[in-house]
Design an enzyme around this catalytic site. Structure first.
Site, PDB file in Angstrom:
ATOM      1  CB  SER A 107      -0.914  -0.023   1.229  1.00 39.93           C
ATOM      2  OG  SER A 107      -1.692   1.129   1.223  1.00 39.93           O
ATOM      3  N   GLY A 108       0.570   2.135  -0.915  1.00 35.43           N
ATOM      4  CA  GLY A 108       1.310   3.402  -0.985  1.00 35.43           C
ATOM      5  C   GLY A 108       2.556   3.318  -1.840  1.00 35.43           C
ATOM      6  CB  THR A 112      -3.479   3.978  -7.749  1.00 40.03           C
ATOM      7  OG1 THR A 112      -3.969   2.911  -6.949  1.00 40.03           O
ATOM      8  CG2 THR A 112      -4.629   4.725  -8.369  1.00 40.03           C
ATOM      9  CG  ASN A 157      -1.796   5.609  -0.676  1.00 39.92           C
ATOM     10  OD1 ASN A 157      -1.768   6.830  -0.830  1.00 39.92           O
ATOM     11  ND2 ASN A 157      -1.918   4.750  -1.661  1.00 39.92           N
ATOM     12  CB  SER A 160      -5.194   3.648   0.587  1.00 39.76           C
ATOM     13  OG  SER A 160      -4.959   2.269   0.524  1.00 39.76           O
ATOM     14  CB  SER A 161      -6.814   1.204  -4.350  1.00 42.98           C
ATOM     15  OG  SER A 161      -5.987   2.033  -5.123  1.00 42.98           O
ATOM     16  N   GLY A 384      -2.708  -2.899  -2.185  1.00 45.92           N
ATOM     17  CA  GLY A 384      -1.422  -3.512  -1.869  1.00 45.92           C
ATOM     18  C   GLY A 384      -1.419  -4.171  -0.508  1.00 45.92           C
ATOM     19  CD  GLU A 386      -4.316  -2.249   3.722  1.00 46.02           C
ATOM     20  OE1 GLU A 386      -3.944  -1.201   3.169  1.00 46.02           O
ATOM     21  OE2 GLU A 386      -5.499  -2.487   3.980  1.00 46.02           O
TER      22      GLU A 386
HETATM   23  N1  LIG Z   1       5.342   8.231  -9.931  1.00 47.61           N
HETATM   24  C1  LIG Z   1       4.997   8.999  -8.905  1.00 47.61           C
HETATM   25  N2  LIG Z   1       5.342  10.298  -8.914  1.00 47.61           N
HETATM   26  C2  LIG Z   1       4.991  11.089  -7.884  1.00 47.61           C
HETATM   27  N3  LIG Z   1       4.300  10.672  -6.794  1.00 47.61           N
HETATM   28  C3  LIG Z   1       3.923   9.371  -6.748  1.00 47.61           C
HETATM   29  C4  LIG Z   1       4.244   8.471  -7.809  1.00 47.61           C
HETATM   30  N4  LIG Z   1       3.743   7.279  -7.489  1.00 47.61           N
HETATM   31  C5  LIG Z   1       3.129   7.426  -6.279  1.00 47.61           C
HETATM   32  N5  LIG Z   1       3.233   8.685  -5.842  1.00 47.61           N
HETATM   33  C6  LIG Z   1       2.698   9.217  -4.585  1.00 47.61           C
HETATM   34  O1  LIG Z   1       2.399   8.152  -3.736  1.00 47.61           O
HETATM   35  C7  LIG Z   1       1.038   8.140  -3.360  1.00 47.61           C
HETATM   36  C8  LIG Z   1       0.535   6.725  -3.268  1.00 47.61           C
HETATM   37  O2  LIG Z   1       0.521   6.125  -4.524  1.00 47.61           O
HETATM   38  P1  LIG Z   1      -0.623   5.158  -4.964  1.00 47.61           P
HETATM   39  O3  LIG Z   1      -1.920   5.651  -4.561  1.00 47.61           O
HETATM   40  O4  LIG Z   1      -0.400   4.885  -6.385  1.00 47.61           O
HETATM   41  O5  LIG Z   1      -0.282   3.887  -4.149  1.00 47.61           O
HETATM   42  P2  LIG Z   1      -0.877   2.452  -4.271  1.00 47.61           P
HETATM   43  O6  LIG Z   1       0.242   1.534  -4.517  1.00 47.61           O
HETATM   44  O7  LIG Z   1      -1.971   2.449  -5.241  1.00 47.61           O
HETATM   45  O8  LIG Z   1      -1.425   2.170  -2.837  1.00 47.61           O
HETATM   46  P3  LIG Z   1      -2.706   1.411  -2.385  1.00 47.61           P
HETATM   47  O9  LIG Z   1      -2.356  -0.039  -2.392  1.00 47.61           O
HETATM   48  O10 LIG Z   1      -2.908   1.881  -0.979  1.00 47.61           O
HETATM   49  O11 LIG Z   1      -3.762   1.769  -3.250  1.00 47.61           O
HETATM   50  C9  LIG Z   1       0.348   8.934  -4.440  1.00 47.61           C
HETATM   51  O12 LIG Z   1      -0.802   9.551  -3.916  1.00 47.61           O
HETATM   52  C10 LIG Z   1       1.414   9.950  -4.812  1.00 47.61           C
HETATM   53  O13 LIG Z   1       1.387  11.048  -3.904  1.00 47.61           O
HETATM   54 MG   LIG Z   2      -3.946   2.192  -5.157  1.00 49.28          MG
END
Ligand SMILES: Nc1ncnc2c1ncn2[C@@H]1O[C@H](COP(=O)(O)OP(=O)(O)OP(=O)(O)O)[C@@H](O)[C@H]1O
Ligand SMILES: [Mg+2]
Length: 1024
Positions: A107-108, A112, A157, A160-161, A384, A386
């Site tokens: 997660s995070g 996404t 996050n 977070s999805s 992800g 967690e």
């Molecule tokens: N390539 C990137 N460039 C800039 N910031 C990023 C990037 N990837 C992720 N982030 C930052 O990290 C945060 C978390 O990313 P994201 O929501 O994609 O995580 P996730 O893997 O989908 O987590 P989850 O499993 O909780 O959904 C985003 O809101 C953003 O602020």
């Molecule tokens: Mg996500």
């Protein structure tokens, strides 16, 4: 581009496969860290992309960057998510098969974000038209909507999805994105009614309260204050600095419009969101019997309005449940605690079902109705792995899901890869890896797995509780290396576990789950009567979400965990039919901080994600493999022996082909059914060669086809030309035949006409005669005599035109005469009259007369200046009328003398210089004789009684006819002229006579003949 490539090359290694110490975790981490600190967040392991969350905006996602990565070979540019996306896309187009990109990480870690970047890349790089733009916009805007309803701030996050998402992007054969489909997996519904400290409910609630327009809030009965709503304040962090609910609200509103949500849909949707908030604020009190009653709060009023259900019905539904008692159903009141539970269950159900409705609605708008074959690229972005301080049923599901995905990854890469080498007989040193099948089995195994035991507990009659469930688990799992509880643990571990906990040793680490709520959440029970209440709703979405066809409680619905397990099996099946690509997301630190690389945290992720094993397999293995048939089919144009058709076996063909391509022995291996290529660059070189060759072939095929087409066209044109020619010739021939037939007729008529031309006009000759007439007249018109004197020019008329011709000739002569006469001057007229006179006197009588006709007469032949003055004085009173030079022959001897002959009004004078030699009065003029021959002699006979007077005059005058005519007129003696033949007698003097004899001779001569006569010999014609 080249420059940026070398600059980036200098920082670490962009493909771990090239790492010297590829077995060293530290070297792996060093490279990641080094690149991370230079903002190089992407690194490859072969075709797998490792991405480290930078937690800051990087300038690497611009349109310019997308353009750079479009259509470029994977390893030619620095690693990037766009390079992967482009490679997937191009492979899909080239091989026309389905692909999916598995994005994993805890997660995070940025899953996404990565999936959004890929979608954006396709939105920009795929061919576009107005229609496709619409699909593209919907695909892109489905994200903010789903995120608003399915994402929330967690401790890990801020976005977070809280649901799993698998999205298919459908492409047509030209590579245009033409549609999409989304599958959603298990939404974390419990969040609607409960949030841990530091976490929030789903974004949409805050967006509505913060961003919703005044009117809308008023209509929904909401206040602009999150603190008012008990479902929003449990985490105590309604406001988050990284989230702007107001702007997000606007984005969502816009997106809903683009995705084709109607106004009523939107109204109903927000009605539901507001209802959930109102529901959260519904409070119960205990009546005197301890049963729950509603404290008549305004919430019921708003709920009733928004859900379109009478308040009474709602009230009853929220405080009672229906139970079956033998034959009848009775309503049993809730205790307060029970009522709160039922209320929350309702809130979760409404929200969860609305979310499903939303996904379906989006799918409707993304659906491509065209039935032509499409290829898809699937994007899997799932919650992800967690670990929280307290982990519940949701985390259990989420982590199980990640466990399954890891298993899929292992299946598709580590395990199957190594098995494949073995199967293909490729020499191979096995790479050990951790296979998490044991954990998956622990969770999902039939009858023995955690889910089975949980379900069993849920369905078991009697007093089943979370704790009895735990006991059951302990009973079944005891001794399992990945399962431990307080009871089963050794002393040391026991200290870290509560009594109600169980711990699983996941592939990604240990997670301690608290069993409290497991049964409830797995059951996800919603009382039957509240479902019935919902069915009465006037809100179309609610009505749709609670269909009357739903099986009622008599048959238990599948538990949540079982449903989830089944959906994951379904997902695995979907993915197994597609070509996999991987993005492994890493989280650099736990504090969401940019620039901080937590070695321990990253090392842990590298470990559990199996990256080292993957690298080792990649390093030792082969980047690319294909069945001989497929490889040969694609690259056979590159070798003359295999192109266009290879007759031998595919394996032999491939062997020949790679030899021809110059593959080095260590670059490839030939297996039983497949060729294995070690380095991507070998394949890329082959692919490049194929690309060039393809163009050449395409050109050749194109040329052949064009030739074929042109030949076809030519033949068609030729055929058409022949047809036209035939038609034209036919037409011409027919016309010619008609013409000839006509000509024959005309000629026949002509001949018949000619033959009967002398007969009276009849049918046979009328036309011919008309032609003759016209022809004659036309010719005559062009051949008319030019002058009145021209008597000879007149076309001989055909017999039938004789009369006409005569008439015309007379007419025309008259016309010419008239014309001539009109043009005659008075002098000329006078002269002609004189000529007429001359004619009457001499025509036909004197031989040389005709020759005089053309010689015009003049007034006089001697001008007055040439007449001597004395003479003029002498005869002035008589007025001179005419004068001419003459030769006078003496009467005696016939000597010749030149004299002037002058005619006055009264007399003729013969003058020599100043002397009048002889005056002959006209009264005395008896006559004038001339011969009939062509001489010019004239003899004036005068009356001569007086002897002294001179006798007749014998003269020769060149202007004989003129002089005589003038004399006749002046003397008024027309009849005095005598034309004689032979000889003329004349008086020399009275009584004495002389003779002039005239005859024709050889030449003109005048002489005195022997007989004493004057002999005048004149030539016959032209003797003048
Ligand atoms: N390539 C990137 N460039 C800039 N910031 C990023 C990037 N990837 C992720 N982030 C930052 O990290 C945060 C978390 O990313 P994201 O929501 O994609 O995580 P996730 O893997 O989908 O987590 P989850 O499993 O909780 O959904 C985003 O809101 C953003 O602020
Ligand atoms: Mg996500």
């Amino acid at each position: 581009m080249e420059g940026s490539l070398t600059a980036r090359d200098r920082v670490g290694i962009q493909d771990f496969v090239l790492l010297d110490a590829y077995t060293s975790e530290s070297a792996f981490l060093d490279n990641l860290r080094k690149r991370f600190h230079e903002n190089l967040i992407y690194t490859y392991i072969g075709t797998l992309l490792v991405s480290v969350n930078p937690y800051k905006e990087l300038d690497i996602y611009s349109k310019k960057q997308m353009d750079i990565y479009m259509g470029v070979n994977f390893f030619e540019l620095p690693p990037h998510i766009y390079a992967l996306a482009d490679n997937v896309y191009r492979t899909m187009l080239a091989e026309f098969n389905h692909h999916f990109i598995l994005i994993s990480g805890e997660s995070g870690a940025g899953k996404t974000e990565a999936s959004k970047k890929i979608l954006q890349f396709y939105a920009v790089s795929c061919p576009s038209t107005k229609l496709l733009d619409n699909v593209r916009d919907r695909l892109l805007l489905s994200n903010p909507v789903l995120e608003a309803f399915g994402n929330a701030k967690t401790l890990k996050n801020d976005n977070s999805s809280r649901f799993g998402k698998y999205m298919d992007i459908q492409f047509d054969h030209q590579g245009a994105a033409v549609g999409g489909h989304i599958l959603s997996y298990l939404l974390e519904k419990s969040r609607v009614v409960h949030q841990n400290h530091g976490e929030r409910n789903f974004h949409i609630f805050y967006q509505l309260v913060e961003g919703g327009e005044e009117d809308l809030l008023r209509w929904l009965g909401l206040e602009r204050n999150c603190q008012q709503y008990s479902y929003l304040v449990q985490g105590d962090c309604a406001k988050v600095s990284s989230i702007n609910d107001k702007t997000d609200w606007k984005t969502v509103r816009k997106a809903l419009d683009v995705i084709d949500f109607s106004e009523s849909n939107i109204e109903n949707l927000f009605g539901i969101i507001a209802s959930v908030l109102h529901l959260g604020n519904v409070k119960f009190e205990a009546d005197h019997r301890g049963y729950a009653v509603l404290n008549n709060s305004p919430e019921i009023h708003w709920l009733s309005k928004l859900l379109g259900i009478p308040a009474q019905v709602l009230q009853k539904g929220l405080t009672h449940r229906k139970i079956e008692a033998k034959t009848e159903e009775v309503l049993s009141p809730f205790t307060v605690e029970h009522a709160v539970y039922a209320r929350d269950a309702l809130a979760k159900a409404i929200y969860g079902r609305t979310f499903t409705w939303l996904v379906n609605k989006i799918n409707e708008s993304l659906a491509n109705k065209d039935s032509s074959r499409k290829t898809v690229i699937g994007l899997l972005d799932i919650y992800g792995f967690e670990v929280f301080h307290v982990n519940s049923f949701e985390q259990f599901c989420i982590n199980y899901c990640n466990e399954k995905l890891q298993q899929l990854f292992i299946e598709l890469t580590l395990k199957s890869e190594q098995e494949e080498y073995e199967m293909e007989g490729i020499e191979w040193e096995p790479v050990p890896y951790f296979n998490n099948k044991i954990i998956c089995d622990l969770v999902e195994e039939k009858y023995r797995g955690i889910i089975s035991i949980l379900d069993e507990e849920c369905l078991r009659p009697g007093e089943a509780t979370d704790l009895t469930f735990l006991e059951k688990l302990e009973g079944t799992m005891g001794g399992h290396p990945h399962f431990v509880t307080h009871k089963l643990a050794d002393q040391k571990t026991r200290k870290t576990l509560e009594r109600g906990d169980f711990r699983l040793l996941h592939y990604a680490g240990e997670v301690t789950y608290c069993v409290v709520g497991f049964l409830d959440k797995n059951n996800d029970l919603l009382y039957r009567n509240i479902k019935e209440v919902m069915r009465q709703s006037k809100n179309a979405i609610v009505k749709h979400c609670f269909p009357s066809s739903e099986p009622d409680s008599k048959r238990r619905p599948e538990t949540v965990a079982t449903q989830f397990k089944a959906s994951l099996v379904g997902l695995a099946e979907i993915l197994m039919t597609k070509e996999p690509w991987y993005v492994r997301c890493l989280k650099p630190n736990d504090g969401k901080q940019p620039g901080r690389f937590d070695d321990v945290l990253v090392r842990h992720q590298v470990k559990y994600l199996g990256l080292m094993e993957h690298l080792r397999v990649r390093r030792a293995g082969f980047a690319y493999r294909r069945r001989y048939e497929v490889f040969l089919q694609r690259y056979k144009p590159l070798c003359p022996d295999t192109w266009p058709n290879w007759k031998g076996t595919a394996a032999e063909g491939v062997e020949l082909l790679v030899k021809h391509l110059g593959y080095k022995p260590n670059e490839y291996k030939l297996g039983r059914t497949k060729i294995f290529i070690r380095h991507p660059r070998t394949l890329f070189a082959t692919e490049d060669a194929f690309e060039i060759c393809k163009h050449e072939l395409a050109t050749r095929i194109q040329a052949k086809y064009k030739g074929y087409r042109e030949k076809g066209n030519f033949l068609k044109q030729k055929e058409a030309a022949t047809k036209i020619e035939n038609c034209w010739r036919g037409l011409k021939a027919r016309k010619e035949r008609e013409k000839r037939a006509w000509a024959v007729k005309v000629i026949k008529r002509f001949i018949k006409g000619f033959m009967t031309r002398n007969q009276p006009t009849c049918l046979d000759n009328s036309e011919y005669l008309a032609f003759v007439r016209q022809n004659y007249l036309t010719r005559l018109k062009d051949n008319l005599p030019k002058s009145v004197l021209d008597q000879n020019t007149w076309l001989t008329p055909p017999p039938i035109m004789q009369e006409t011709s005569q008439l015309l000739k007379a007419l025309y002569t008259r016309h010419m005469v008239r014309k001539y006469v009109r043009g005659v001057t008075p002098q000329k007229k006078m002269q002609l009259q004189l000529k007429g006179l001359t004619s009457s006197m001499f025509k036909g009588r004197k031989e040389n007369y005709p020759y005089s006709v053309c010689r015009p007469f003049v007034d006089t032949r001697i001008s007055e200046e040439d007449i001597h003055i004395k003479i003029l004085q002498t005869i002035r009173h008589e007025r001179i009328k005419y004068s001419a030079p003459v030769v006078k022959y003496d009467r005696n001897g016939f000597r010749t003398r030149f004299r002037q002959l002058i005619f006055t009004q009264t007399a003729a004078y013969l003058v020599e210089e100043a002397k009048v030699k002889q005056r002959v009065e006209y009264n005395a003029l008896k006559g004038v004789s001339v011969s009939n021959l062509s001489d010019n002699f004239l003899i004036l006979h005068v009356t001569c009684e007086d002897i002294k007077k001179k006798g007749d005059l014998v003269l020769q005058c060149d202007f004989l006819f003129e002089a005589l005519t003038k004399l006749c007129v002046v003397a008024n003696k027309q009849n005095c002229i005598k034309v004689v033949q032979g000889s003329v007698r004349f008086d020399i003097q009275p009584g004495r006579e002389g003779f002039v004899d005239f005859k024709s001779g050889q030449e003109f001569m005048v002489y005195r003949a022997k007989n004493g006569h004057l002999m005048v010999e004149s030539t016959k014609a032209k003797s003048r």
